[in-house]
Design an enzyme around this catalytic site. Sequence first.
Site, mmCIF file in Angstrom:
data_model
loop_
_atom_site.group_PDB
_atom_site.id
_atom_site.type_symbol
_atom_site.label_atom_id
_atom_site.label_comp_id
_atom_site.label_asym_id
_atom_site.label_seq_id
_atom_site.Cartn_x
_atom_site.Cartn_y
_atom_site.Cartn_z
ATOM 1 C CG HIS A 26 -5.320 -36.304 16.392
ATOM 2 N ND1 HIS A 26 -5.573 -37.522 16.976
ATOM 3 C CD2 HIS A 26 -6.283 -36.128 15.455
ATOM 4 C CE1 HIS A 26 -6.624 -38.077 16.392
ATOM 5 N NE2 HIS A 26 -7.078 -37.246 15.463
ATOM 6 C CE LYS A 29 5.714 -1.095 10.190
ATOM 7 N NZ LYS A 29 4.733 -0.409 9.373
ATOM 8 N N GLY A 41 -4.942 -2.037 5.015
ATOM 9 C CA GLY A 41 -4.144 -3.177 4.539
ATOM 10 C C GLY A 41 -4.832 -4.506 4.793
ATOM 11 N NE ARG A 42 -6.615 -3.911 10.902
ATOM 12 C CZ ARG A 42 -5.975 -2.768 11.043
ATOM 13 N NH1 ARG A 42 -4.810 -2.578 10.434
ATOM 14 N NH2 ARG A 42 -6.462 -1.788 11.776
ATOM 15 C CE LYS A 85 -3.546 2.216 2.820
ATOM 16 N NZ LYS A 85 -4.548 2.065 3.869
ATOM 17 C CD GLU A 140 9.197 -5.988 7.377
ATOM 18 O OE1 GLU A 140 8.899 -4.883 6.863
ATOM 19 O OE2 GLU A 140 9.016 -6.242 8.586
ATOM 20 C CD GLU A 154 -1.932 -4.525 11.384
ATOM 21 O OE1 GLU A 154 -2.522 -4.274 10.318
ATOM 22 O OE2 GLU A 154 -0.728 -4.841 11.420
#
Length: 545
Positions: free
Chosen positions: A387, A507, A269-270, A208, A214, A355
Site C-alpha cells: 500500500h 568520522k 562487525g556486520r 568491536k 557514538e 557495507e
Amino acid sequence: MSESILTQTPAWQALAAHYQQIKNVPLRDIFANDATRGERLTAEAAGLYLDYSKQRANNETIRLLLRLADERGLRAKIDAMFRGDKINVTEQRAVLHVALRAPRSEKIFVDGVDVVPEVHAVLDKMTAFAERVRAGAWRGYTGKPIRNVVNIGIGGSDLGPVMAYEALKHYSARAMTFRFVSNVDGTDFAEATRDLDAAETLFIISSKTFTTLETMTNAHTARAWFLAQAQDEKAIAKHFVAVSTNATQVENFGIDTANMFGFWDWVGGRYSMDSAIGLSTMLAVGPENFRALLAGFRAMDEHFRAAPFESNLPVLMGLFGVWYNNFFDAQTVAVLPYDQYLKRFPAYLQQLTMESNGKHVTLDGAYITNYQTGPIYWGEPGTNGQHSFYQLIHQGTKLIPCDFIGFANPLNPLGAHHDILMSNIFAQAEALAFGKTVAQVQAEGTPAWLVPHRTFEGNRPSNVILADKLSPETLGALVALYEHAVFTQGAVWDIDSFDQWGVELGKVLAKKIIPELESVAAPDLKHDSSTNALITRYRRLRGRA
Ligand code: F6P
C-alpha cells in the site's frame, strides 16, 4: 592503476551477448513453454525453499552464470574463507564468521592457532551469564534481579542484535525488557531509558573496537545515568558488561574484564550477530535457542561449502543479483519479508550487503570503471509495502528484483490472517512476473483511454523464499544465506567484501567539527563555504555566535 578485467572474461562476454537475446522475452512465454519450470527451478537447504523460477533466465542463462562463478574462482574463494586465509586483504585479516557456528569437534586455524576452542569458551561464558541473569541469580546493586537489558552499540554491534531480538521475540523472556541504543542523538538514549529503574537494568556495551564515537558517547551517558541513581562506582560491575575485541579500552572505561565477552578481528562487525555481539539475543531467547540459531547458520554454511553450485542457494541468489545488477542495470533490490517479526530484517541486510559490496576498486586496487558493484537494498515487511511503494515496482520505469520471504506456519495463528498474508506473497510474485496484458484489460470492457494505465507489463523478477516457520534455526539459515550470497557477488566483482574504508572520512571530519561547534570563541573555519556557513548558522541558533 589498471582497470578491472572482469568485463573481458569469456563468461561475462557470453552473458552480455545472451542478455541481448533474452532481455525482451516475457516470463509469460518462458512459463508457457515449460510446464514444470515452477517445480524445477527451485532449490532447498537448511529448511529454506527457494523458488527462482520467476527469474528472467533460461537454462542458458543459468549455465553462463555458473560458468562465471567458475571463471571467477568461486570454489577456491569459498575454500579460502573456510580455511581461514586472510581474504580481507586490505586489513590483512581472516574472515571466519563461519567459525562462530562450527561444532566443538572442528579445527580452524588462524596464524597456527585453532580458534574453535576459543569460540566455544566464549559461548560457554555467555551461556553461564545468560542463565544467571534469566534465572534472577545475577543481582543488581540493591539485590534486585535484572529485568531490563539495554544494548548500546551501532552498525554491526546493533543491527544484528535488534533484528534478532525482533525476529525471535516470540521465543523471548517476556518478563524482561530489551532496548537498543545506537544513535548518538540523545533522544535514542533518553527514550530507551526513561521508564527504566537503574537498579534492575543491565547495560551491554557492544563495540568491536570500543572506540566508536557514538557507542562510547552513549556508554558514558549510561554510566552517568546509572550513577545518578546508584551513587556508587562499585555498583557498576553488576550493571555493565562489555562485548569487544579490545580489553584495554574496556578496562579503561571501568568495566571489569571478567565481565567482558570477547571476539576476534576475524569477525567483521556486520557478520557478528552470532558472536558475543549476540549476548542480548541469548539473554532474550535463552542459550538453547541461541544454539539453535547457530545450528541454522551452520546448516547453511555446510550447504554453501559443499553443494554443487547449480543447487546452491546462496550461489544462485548471488548470481541472479549479478545478472540484474550488471546486465539489466537494476540499481536496487527489494527485500520483502511477509512476517512482522522480520520488520528489521531489511535494515540489517542494508549493512550486510551495502557495507560489504559498496566498493569501487578491485582486490588489487584497480579502479572499477566499467561495471557496477553492490546494489542498494531496501524493503519493508509485507503487506504494508503493497500500500506504499509496490506501485513503482509493478508499473514504474525501473526494474526492481524482489526477494519475498514467507513462512507456512504462523507463530500467532489468528483466524484467517495467515492465509490472507501468504496469499499476498504468492499474488504479488505472480502479478509482478506475468502482469496483465492489454488484451486482458480490454476484455474487461475498460475504456480505451484507460487501458494503458491499467495494463501491467509483468516481467518483474522475484525470488520466493519459503520456510516452515520462523524459528531460531530458520533465522540463522536465512542470515547465512544472505551472507554467502554477498560473498558470491564479491567474488565475481573481485572486491574486498570485508573492509569498510568508505565510512572513515565522515568520522574524521566530524571529529574536527565537534570542537568548532562547541567552542565559545568563534573558531577559524577552514572548510568549504557551504560547511562554514552551516556551522556558523548552527552556532548562531545555539546562541554561540
Ligand atoms: O562505521 C562502520 C563500522 O565500523 C561498522 O563496520 C561496525 O559494525 C560499526 O562501525 C561499529 O563498530 P564497533 O563495533 O567497533 O563499535
